[in-house]
Structure formats: C-alpha cells, structure tokens
Scaffold this motif. Structure first.
Motif, mmCIF file in Angstrom:
data_model
loop_
_atom_site.group_PDB
_atom_site.id
_atom_site.type_symbol
_atom_site.label_atom_id
_atom_site.label_comp_id
_atom_site.label_asym_id
_atom_site.label_seq_id
_atom_site.Cartn_x
_atom_site.Cartn_y
_atom_site.Cartn_z
ATOM 1 N N ILE D 112 0.850 -1.184 0.000
ATOM 2 C CA ILE D 112 0.000 0.000 0.000
ATOM 3 C C ILE D 112 0.888 1.237 0.000
ATOM 4 O O ILE D 112 1.958 1.230 0.619
ATOM 5 N N GLY D 113 0.442 2.275 -0.723
ATOM 6 C CA GLY D 113 1.158 3.546 -0.735
ATOM 7 C C GLY D 113 0.199 4.691 -0.480
ATOM 8 O O GLY D 113 -0.898 4.716 -1.035
ATOM 9 N N VAL D 114 0.606 5.624 0.372
ATOM 10 C CA VAL D 114 -0.242 6.747 0.758
ATOM 11 C C VAL D 114 0.551 8.046 0.645
ATOM 12 O O VAL D 114 1.720 8.116 1.054
ATOM 13 N N SER D 115 -0.100 9.082 0.090
ATOM 14 C CA SER D 115 0.544 10.388 -0.034
ATOM 15 C C SER D 115 -0.496 11.503 0.065
ATOM 16 O O SER D 115 -1.589 11.384 -0.486
ATOM 17 N N GLY D 116 -0.140 12.569 0.771
ATOM 18 C CA GLY D 116 -1.068 13.696 0.872
ATOM 19 C C GLY D 116 -0.837 14.611 2.058
ATOM 20 O O GLY D 116 -1.463 15.665 2.159
ATOM 21 N N SER D 117 0.059 14.224 2.965
ATOM 22 C CA SER D 117 0.285 15.031 4.159
ATOM 23 C C SER D 117 1.762 14.948 4.512
ATOM 24 O O SER D 117 2.600 14.768 3.626
ATOM 25 N N THR D 118 2.104 15.085 5.791
ATOM 26 C CA THR D 118 3.488 14.849 6.179
ATOM 27 C C THR D 118 3.811 13.370 5.972
ATOM 28 O O THR D 118 2.912 12.525 5.953
ATOM 29 N N VAL D 119 5.077 13.049 5.888
ATOM 30 C CA VAL D 119 5.427 11.641 5.682
ATOM 31 C C VAL D 119 5.056 10.813 6.908
ATOM 32 O O VAL D 119 4.742 9.624 6.778
ATOM 33 N N ASN D 120 5.054 11.424 8.077
ATOM 34 C CA ASN D 120 4.607 10.685 9.260
ATOM 35 C C ASN D 120 3.132 10.316 9.137
ATOM 36 O O ASN D 120 2.734 9.182 9.408
ATOM 37 N N ASP D 121 2.323 11.314 8.746
ATOM 38 C CA ASP D 121 0.900 11.035 8.535
ATOM 39 C C ASP D 121 0.704 10.000 7.428
ATOM 40 O O ASP D 121 -0.120 9.090 7.552
ATOM 41 N N ASP D 122 1.446 10.159 6.351
ATOM 42 C CA ASP D 122 1.321 9.212 5.246
ATOM 43 C C ASP D 122 1.588 7.786 5.736
ATOM 44 O O ASP D 122 0.848 6.851 5.409
ATOM 45 N N HIS D 123 2.646 7.634 6.517
ATOM 46 C CA HIS D 123 2.997 6.312 7.028
ATOM 47 C C HIS D 123 1.906 5.778 7.971
ATOM 48 O O HIS D 123 1.559 4.593 7.927
ATOM 49 N N THR D 124 1.391 6.663 8.827
ATOM 50 C CA THR D 124 0.340 6.256 9.771
ATOM 51 C C THR D 124 -0.884 5.724 9.030
ATOM 52 O O THR D 124 -1.461 4.685 9.392
ATOM 53 N N VAL D 125 -1.265 6.429 7.997
ATOM 54 C CA VAL D 125 -2.443 6.020 7.219
ATOM 55 C C VAL D 125 -2.153 4.727 6.443
ATOM 56 O O VAL D 125 -2.998 3.821 6.367
ATOM 57 N N ALA D 126 -0.964 4.630 5.882
ATOM 58 C CA ALA D 126 -0.598 3.400 5.167
ATOM 59 C C ALA D 126 -0.604 2.209 6.127
ATOM 60 O O ALA D 126 -1.062 1.117 5.776
ATOM 61 N N LYS D 127 -0.120 2.429 7.327
ATOM 62 C CA LYS D 127 -0.063 1.339 8.309
ATOM 63 C C LYS D 127 -1.479 0.887 8.672
ATOM 64 O O LYS D 127 -1.732 -0.324 8.810
ATOM 65 N N ALA D 128 -2.384 1.842 8.830
ATOM 66 C CA ALA D 128 -3.768 1.471 9.120
ATOM 67 C C ALA D 128 -4.336 0.605 7.991
ATOM 68 O O ALA D 128 -5.058 -0.370 8.230
ATOM 69 N N GLY D 129 -3.998 0.961 6.765
ATOM 70 C CA GLY D 129 -4.450 0.164 5.622
ATOM 71 C C GLY D 129 -3.811 -1.214 5.608
ATOM 72 O O GLY D 129 -4.487 -2.228 5.392
ATOM 73 N N ALA D 130 -2.504 -1.259 5.837
ATOM 74 C CA ALA D 130 -1.795 -2.546 5.823
ATOM 75 C C ALA D 130 -2.303 -3.462 6.931
ATOM 76 O O ALA D 130 -2.457 -4.674 6.738
ATOM 77 N N ASP D 131 -2.582 -2.870 8.090
ATOM 78 C CA ASP D 131 -3.050 -3.680 9.219
ATOM 79 C C ASP D 131 -4.427 -4.268 8.973
ATOM 80 O O ASP D 131 -4.810 -5.264 9.609
ATOM 81 N N ALA D 132 -5.187 -3.660 8.087
ATOM 82 C CA ALA D 132 -6.545 -4.154 7.792
ATOM 83 C C ALA D 132 -6.528 -5.364 6.876
ATOM 84 O O ALA D 132 -7.562 -5.990 6.641
ATOM 85 N N PHE D 133 -5.367 -5.696 6.343
ATOM 86 C CA PHE D 133 -5.280 -6.862 5.448
ATOM 87 C C PHE D 133 -5.601 -8.139 6.218
ATOM 88 O O PHE D 133 -5.030 -8.419 7.246
#
Lengths: 133, 133, 133, 133
Positions: D112-133
């Motif tokens: 999963i890849g996420v972009s749109g805010s700070t890289v910390n936020d991007d990572h946080t959101v990507a992690k939420a997505g990855a964890d939902a797998f």
C-alpha cells in the motif's frame, strides 16, 4: 572478438548465480555487450522485482563510462564533478554492482550488472560473473 | 505454482533457442511471469538489436491480455475494434510472437515473446518455448 | 458542483462493477474528475493486467475531448481528420469504453473508462457507471 | 492466496480512509498486488493532485524491494549506498508512506502507498491500511 557473445554471457550469468547462491542471496543479473545492449538477463526466484531494471542500468552505466558503476557514484555526489549524472541516458545507477568486462588485449567488450542485496554483495556477485569471462 | 520460476523460464528459452537454430534464425527471447515482469532474456548472436525490446513487449502483451500477441493485432487494425491499442502500457507489440503460458489447472502463469525473423518464424519459436513449459 | 467527488466516483464504480458481474465480465474501471485526474480505480479479480492503463486512458480521452472515446476513434482512422491523434497526451485510447459525465446543468464534471472485454461490453459497463452519477 | 485481491484492497483502502479522516488529512491511497500492478486507488476530496502518482510509486517501491519505502530513502541519501536509486523503474519514491503487505505464511502479497500530508501522517495512514489486510 570485440564484444561479448551469448555463450560468454551465459557463462558469466552461471558463475554469478553460483556465487549468489554461495553467499545466500537472490539476484537479478544482466549482461550487456560492447554496444551497451542487453545480451542476457535472469531474475532468481524471490529476487526483488525492482532490481531487474537496476541490474540492467548498472551494466549499462559500467559500459557507458568503461568503469565500475560505483566509481561514477563517487563523482555524482552533491558538490562533486558529475553531480546528478544519473539523469542522463534514461537513468543511470551509480552505486556498486556494475563492472565492465575486458578481453585479453584490453578492449572493453561489455559489462555485467547485479542487483538484489547490499551493494557489497552485488559487487561480489558481479565480480564472480566478470571473472568467468 | 501460480507463476513461472527461473528454472522453467530457462527451460523455455533453451527450447526456443534450439528451435531458432533448427530453422536457421537468430532470435531475441523473453519470458515474463504472472505479473508481466521479466524473468529471463537472451539475444542470440547476430540477432537484431531492435528485437530485444520487441520480444519483451510481445511477452508483456500476451500476458497483459492473456492471448497471443497476434490476436491483438487482428483487432487493432484500422477500422477494427481495438485500433491503436498499441499506445497503451508504454507500448504494445501486437503482431505474432507472444504466447501466454498456462499451468495444469488452466491458470495463466506468464508468457514468452520472440522477435528476430518473420512473424511466422517468431511464433514458431515462441511456441516451441511455450510447449517446453 | 463542477467536478466528480470521491463519493460519486465510488458510486459509479460500484454500479459499473455490478453491471460487469451481471454480464459475466472482469473489468478495470477508472473515474477521472473535471481536471482529467484519476479519482478512483479498481481492477476486478482476474481482469486483464493490460486493461488498467487502457481504462484510465479511455477516461482521460473522454474528458480531454468531452465526448465518448469511441467518437475520437472514428476520426483517428487512416485518411480521417484526426489520424493518429493517439500519439498525443502520453497516449490516448480511442475505442469505446470512455464516457464523459455531465451534471444537471450540462457541465462536464469528469469521465469514466472501462476495459476488460469486447468494446461493446466495455461501453455497456461504462454507461452503467456513468448513469449512476 | 499469493496476491492481494480486490476485496482485500478495498478493505485496506477503507481502513486507510478512516484513519485519514480521524487525523484530519486528505490522502491519495494506492494498493498494488504481488506483481506490483495496481489493484485499487482513491483520491480523497481535496487531496493533492500530485500525490496520486506518489501514492502509486510508494506502493510499487515497497513491493519492488519488499520493505517500507522510507527504508530505501535512508539508503539513497548523498553518500549512502543506494544514492539516487530513485532513477530506476521509471521513478521510485523513497520517503515514508509505502508498506509491503504479508500474508499469514510470510509471503509478501502486495503493498500500500499513501501520499497527501506529512510523511509521518502518510505512514500512519498506510499502516492502518496494511493492518486491515
């Protein structure tokens, strides 16, 4: 003989694969000829998908400038003489793993590029391939 | 097994090379996996330089649409339903020489692409490679 | 409202997916906004890999010229007025499956592109998506 | 199961969207399969247009090298071992926001890849997505 032929490229790839297995790595391996055109390529099972393009670009970079790809990388750093040379030629890769191959009379006849592990491992495997020429 | 591995790709390339020699041609041969990523490639000595990219694009085209590349070409002619589809995916090649490869349970696991002679010869050599899977 | 938002795009994609299943096809579906930038995309399981790029290009083509992608294809044939227009904009797709989407006051606010089957099926599924707007 | 399917990708995107809203950001979110081919994508309303390509490239980068995109970025700095690796594979994105996704038996099946805010936020959101797998 002024360029690597397929039999030589396959011999180089076989030697590189053997070395990759010996040091327990999974590599992408590319061999280009004197014209910097790819002669042969393999991606070992489980090797990084993104390293296929990098292996080819390392081989091309080594033949484009007739030196190890890592030598270019020393000169392409900020403030150095070839800063950001990676933007040329559709994209260079300037860290170790690309090695030019020379025939008995000193003519460069092609290059090998390896990618899939640390740059030290990549160079080790590329050297095994180059030495098999 | 859902994708071609390197051993299978090398077996396919060996069979394709043997067929190419049998019919006295010089070929570029590319094998891609289920994700349309290249697994192995060879350019036979003296084969057209420009056919390296074509062999890869034929293999990709065959896997992109799960049919022989030449089938796409029938539909991409002027006036036909897929006219100029070749502009997609960074460039397709839609004449014969690309063949998808299927495993025992009917799943498409990759493709082979061959370029270097007439399209009939290209297809013949690709078929020899695909049959060796 | 001058452009498609994500909620609308997801509604369009859901309707398109439902139609694709109804007619037993596997589709790639892309929705772009008024700026021709992608809002949402899905590739249904087993759909052609090569159709992802085509779905997006159909949607872009429909919004670039504010007409069904297939209308462009009639004009891009040999001898016609827009011959080979597909070379523009990083590659157009000019066969059916791309449909612009218009809001209540007649303003075009985006487009949908579908690829994965015959062009008739592609258009049918795209229309189901566009109608859900 | 060796690759992410659409239902899983949609579940990941829903979780990522929920997290993005929770932390009051607007994101582009992309999911790729085991072959690094895009399965699904959304751009949330008002999210940066330029982040669509970045989200996809982060997902691809994570799958290309089977590690978080930010790990590549540590190694690609001036003077580090993978300096300017971003020039490969048609452009990598090597800052945080791309995370590989692994199934129960440890096989990497996509990213999963996420972009749109700070890289910390991007990572946080990507992690939420990855964890939902």
């Amino acid at each position: 003989m002024n360029t690597i032929n397929l039999e030589q490229a396959e011999k180089m790839i076989a030697a590189a694969k053997a070395k990759a297995k010996e040091i327990d790595t999974k590599m992408n391996i590319s061999v280009v000829d004197a014209g910097a055109n790819q002669v042969a390529f393999v991606r070992m099972d489980g090797a990084w998908l993104g390293s296929a393009d990098i292996a080819l670009k390392k081989a091309k970079t080594a033949r484009f400038f007739d030196m190890n790809s890592g030598e270019i990388g020393k000169l392409s750093q900020p403030g150095e003489s070839l800063y950001n040379i990676e933007h040329s030629n559709g994209g260079l890769i300037s860290f170790p793993g690309g090695i030019p191959v020379t025939n008995d009379d000193g003519t460069i006849v092609g290059a090998i590029g390896v990618s899939g592990s640390t740059v030290n491992d990549d160079h080790t495997v590329a050297k095994a391939g180059a030495d098999a020429f």
